[in-house]
Every structure is written in C-alpha cells, then in structure tokens.
Scaffold this motif. Structure first.
Motif, mmCIF file in Angstrom:
data_model
loop_
_atom_site.group_PDB
_atom_site.id
_atom_site.type_symbol
_atom_site.label_atom_id
_atom_site.label_comp_id
_atom_site.label_asym_id
_atom_site.label_seq_id
_atom_site.Cartn_x
_atom_site.Cartn_y
_atom_site.Cartn_z
ATOM 1 N N ALA A 124 0.823 -1.212 0.000
ATOM 2 C CA ALA A 124 0.000 0.000 0.000
ATOM 3 C C ALA A 124 0.856 1.261 0.000
ATOM 4 O O ALA A 124 0.348 2.364 -0.067
ATOM 5 C CB ALA A 124 -0.914 0.005 1.218
ATOM 6 N N MET A 171 3.451 7.923 0.861
ATOM 7 C CA MET A 171 2.347 7.718 1.798
ATOM 8 C C MET A 171 1.692 6.357 1.566
ATOM 9 O O MET A 171 1.980 5.667 0.599
ATOM 10 C CB MET A 171 1.307 8.828 1.663
ATOM 11 N N ASN A 172 0.797 6.023 2.488
ATOM 12 C CA ASN A 172 0.090 4.750 2.437
ATOM 13 C C ASN A 172 -1.291 4.968 1.817
ATOM 14 O O ASN A 172 -2.089 5.744 2.322
ATOM 15 C CB ASN A 172 -0.030 4.201 3.864
ATOM 16 N N ILE A 173 -1.534 4.300 0.696
ATOM 17 C CA ILE A 173 -2.844 4.401 0.041
ATOM 18 C C ILE A 173 -3.489 3.023 0.084
ATOM 19 O O ILE A 173 -2.984 2.076 -0.517
ATOM 20 C CB ILE A 173 -2.692 4.848 -1.432
ATOM 21 N N GLY A 174 -4.601 2.904 0.814
ATOM 22 C CA GLY A 174 -5.185 1.589 1.044
ATOM 23 C C GLY A 174 -6.020 1.064 -0.105
ATOM 24 O O GLY A 174 -5.934 -0.109 -0.454
ATOM 25 N N LEU A 175 -6.838 1.929 -0.704
ATOM 26 C CA LEU A 175 -7.816 1.443 -1.664
ATOM 27 C C LEU A 175 -7.208 1.197 -3.034
ATOM 28 O O LEU A 175 -6.485 2.031 -3.560
ATOM 29 C CB LEU A 175 -8.949 2.466 -1.798
ATOM 30 N N ALA A 176 -7.569 0.042 -3.611
ATOM 31 C CA ALA A 176 -7.035 -0.324 -4.920
ATOM 32 C C ALA A 176 -7.456 0.695 -5.982
ATOM 33 O O ALA A 176 -6.700 1.022 -6.891
ATOM 34 C CB ALA A 176 -7.522 -1.715 -5.300
ATOM 35 N N GLU A 177 -8.681 1.183 -5.796
ATOM 36 C CA GLU A 177 -9.222 2.157 -6.749
ATOM 37 C C GLU A 177 -8.369 3.445 -6.767
ATOM 38 O O GLU A 177 -8.017 3.971 -7.823
ATOM 39 C CB GLU A 177 -10.640 2.479 -6.285
ATOM 40 N N ARG A 178 -8.041 3.934 -5.562
ATOM 41 C CA ARG A 178 -7.199 5.133 -5.440
ATOM 42 C C ARG A 178 -5.807 4.879 -6.017
ATOM 43 O O ARG A 178 -5.221 5.731 -6.663
ATOM 44 C CB ARG A 178 -7.047 5.514 -3.974
ATOM 45 N N GLY A 219 -12.318 16.966 0.070
ATOM 46 C CA GLY A 219 -12.855 15.674 0.475
ATOM 47 C C GLY A 219 -12.159 14.486 -0.154
ATOM 48 O O GLY A 219 -12.639 13.368 -0.059
ATOM 49 N N PRO A 269 -8.634 13.617 0.467
ATOM 50 C CA PRO A 269 -7.280 13.844 0.987
ATOM 51 C C PRO A 269 -6.262 12.830 0.483
ATOM 52 O O PRO A 269 -5.062 13.069 0.555
ATOM 53 C CB PRO A 269 -7.455 13.733 2.503
ATOM 54 N N ALA A 270 -6.749 11.706 -0.033
ATOM 55 C CA ALA A 270 -5.802 10.706 -0.528
ATOM 56 C C ALA A 270 -5.107 11.198 -1.791
ATOM 57 O O ALA A 270 -3.972 10.820 -2.074
ATOM 58 C CB ALA A 270 -6.517 9.391 -0.808
#
Lengths: 61, 298
Positions: free
Chosen positions: B172, B182-189, B237, B239-240
């Motif tokens: 991630a 940074m850490n991006i959790g969602l696969a979509e993001r 809204g 922030p990722a």
C-alpha cells in the motif's frame, strides 16, 4: 493539545485482530472491505490506509 | 519652491514606472487581477512621491520633513501585513495551499519593492536638482535595472537538479523512486494515482541546498507552483489525492509526487525548476564559523 491525526474507523475481515477504541466495521470479504473503506473515506474526508490485506484504517490528517 | 516642481514630478513618474516594471515581472501569480494591481500601483505612487519630496525638503533645510520617511516605513510595513493577511485568508480555500513561508516571501517582497520605488524617486529627483534631467534619466534607468536584479531571486534549478522518476506501489506504500510518500489503502485510489500521478526527484547540488530544499515551506511552494501551472487532480474531500513531497533522509533528495491535470513531464520539470528559492527557506550552513575555521586549517 490539538490532536492532528486520529483513527476514525477500523475496517477488517479478521475479527480476532481487533478490539475496542475506534468504531469497528467487520466485513466478510476483501471486496466488501474495499467498498466500505472507499465509502468511509469519502464520508469522513479521511484517507483509507492499509495496514495489512485484512486490516484498513481511516485516518483524518 | 516652484523650481522643484519638475524634479518632484520626474521622481514620482520614474518611481511609479519602477513599480509598474516590478509588478510585471512577478512570477508568484499575484496580484493576478486589476484591483490588486491598482492597490500596488497606488502605493507605488505614494512611495515615489515620498521619495521625491524628501530631496527639496532637505535642500530647503526642512530637516524635520525627513521624519515623513518614518511614516512611509510604517505605511509599507502595513503593506506587508495586508498582503500576509489577505493571502493567509485565501490560502485555506486553495486546493493546494501556498504555505506560510511562500506567503511571507511574497509579503516581504511587496514591502521591499515599495522601498526600491522610494529610493528611485529620491535618487532621480536628487540628480535632477543637482545636475539636470539627462543625468536623472540615466540614474532612473540604472535604478530600473538594479531593481530588476535585486528583485529576481534564484530559482530551484540553480541549487538542485530535477529528474523524472517512476512512481510505484510496494503493497500500500506509494514510492517515488525509492522515497516513501504515503500509504494508500484502496485499490481504486492506487489505480488513479498510477494513472494521474507523476514523480520527480530533486537532488540538491550542495550542502546549503540540502537544508534549503528540506524546508517544509519550500516544499509546499514546489507543490503549489506545479498545481497552479499544470492543474491538480483533486477535490475537497479527497485527501488521498494529495500532492506530497518527502525527503530521503540519507542524502536529502526530495521525492516529489504530483497529480497534474496536464500530464506533460517536460513542462512539469521546467515548472519545478523555476520555483523561486524562498528567502525564508535559505540556509547557509557552509557560512557558519565552525566550517570556515575547518576550511582554513586545510
């Protein structure tokens, strides 16, 4: 003191890994987990961070 | 007294022209529109008048008139406050903020420009009275050139090298080259970021530059300038989707992660290269005594 970062929610598929603290969302599948995390991210204006495959947190920065 | 009319007018005109020239060379995207410009032109006019009026006052032995200059100084400090307040207020509505350091830099430059205008007015009216209009014109041109040189600080390209770098996900964790962002959790993001994101590595050229580009304000300025020049793939809204710069602790390189709307790497590189080196971010560790003494021993 101002708390700048906070865990708003915990989303997991593994019930044994979690306890107390922030609101917890239990999911059955990885898909459901991703969906809930995505929705929560949008609702809370936070970022969904992956701690492991089965454990996500929503953090307000 | 009427003999001073032309020198004063000449000083005012050259001072105001100096302000116009300095306003045009502004790289900070501010002021962008007519009203902001009018404010600064008017203040420039006032500054020029004050400078030009000081000379006849001195020649007429009205020494107390010089205290007027202190009023001017107060006035221009207010300019700085005004700029700082306005920009800070506006900053919270920017998709990518300017940052306090950048704002302070802009505010300082607006104050100092007024002083330059004042000196221009002073010097030109002085030379007009002492010699004649032709020498005053030469002095005015010298003042314009000097003002231009003094007001154009160095840019990032001068102190660092900028290269395109790949962005990648390790689990991630988003990385630019080998620098963790940074850490991006969602696969979509993650998909969005791989699609729209661009990475650059800023390598400092010397020890002073390491500290300077490490400054958080300087980093924010880089992100802001890129986002202004190339647009930004982000909304409130989300922030990722945040452009970020992180530092390699080993060697002080910066990993720049941006989300431009216009995905032109060459332009982006140029934009990063021409980000002003912020006055307040500049550090000169090599100028400290400890290093200097060490250098002498060698």
């Amino acid at each position: 003191m101002n708390i700048e970062k906070a865990i708003l929610a915990v989303i997991t598929t593994n019930r044994e890994k979690i306890a107390g603290g922030a609101p917890i969302f239990l999911c059955e599948t990885k898909q459901e987990l991703e969906l809930i995390a995505a929705n929560l991210e949008a609702i809370m204006d936070g970022i969904a961070h992956a701690l492991s495959e089965e454990l996500f947190i929503i953090v307000k920065h | 007294m009427s003999g001073y009319i032309f020198p004063i007018l000449f000083g005012i005109v050259t001072g105001t022209i100096a302000r116009i020239l300095l306003l045009r060379t502004d790289y900070r995207q501010y002021p962008t529109y007519l009203h902001g410009k009018i404010i600064h032109l008017s203040l420039g006019f006032i500054a020029a008048s004050l400078g030009a009026l000081a000379v006849p006052a001195l020649l007429e032995k009205e020494f107390t008139a010089v205290t007027l200059l202190t009023v001017a100084a107060t006035q221009f400090r207010d300019v700085r406050n005004m700029e700082r307040n306005t920009l800070t207020e506006m900053d919270s509505f920017e998709l990518v903020t300017r940052g306090k350091t950048y704002i302070e830099g802009i505010a300082i430059s607006f104050e100092s420009r007024n002083y330059l205008v004042m000196f221009t007015g002073f010097l030109t009216s002085l030379t007009y009275i002492i010699w004649n209009v032709f020498i005053a014109i030469i002095i005015a041109i010298i003042c314009f050139i000097l003002g231009h040189i003094l007001m154009s600080g160095s840019i990032l390209e001068d102190i660092a090298e900028i290269n395109r770098a790949d962005i990648s996900f390790d689990g991630a964790g988003l990385h630019v080259d080998n620098i963790y962002i940074m850490n991006i959790g969602l696969a979509e993001r993650q998909k969005e970021i791989m699609k729209y994101g661009m990475g650059f590595i800023v390598t400092p050229k010397n020890m002073n530059a390491i500290t300077t580009i490490g400054n958080l304000g300087q980093r924010q300025a880089i992100i802001h300038d890129v986002s202004v020049a190339l647009g930004v793939f982000r909304d409130s809204g989300t922030p990722a989707l945040m452009p970020l710069i992180k530092r390699d602790l080993d060697d002080g390189r910066l990993g720049v992660f941006v989300l431009p709307q216009i995905r032109d790497a060459a332009v982006a590189k140029k934009v990063i290269g021409s980000v002003p080196v912020l006055e307040n971010a500049v550090r000169m560790p090599s100028e400290t005594n400890a290093y200097k003494k060490g250098a002498h021993k060698k």
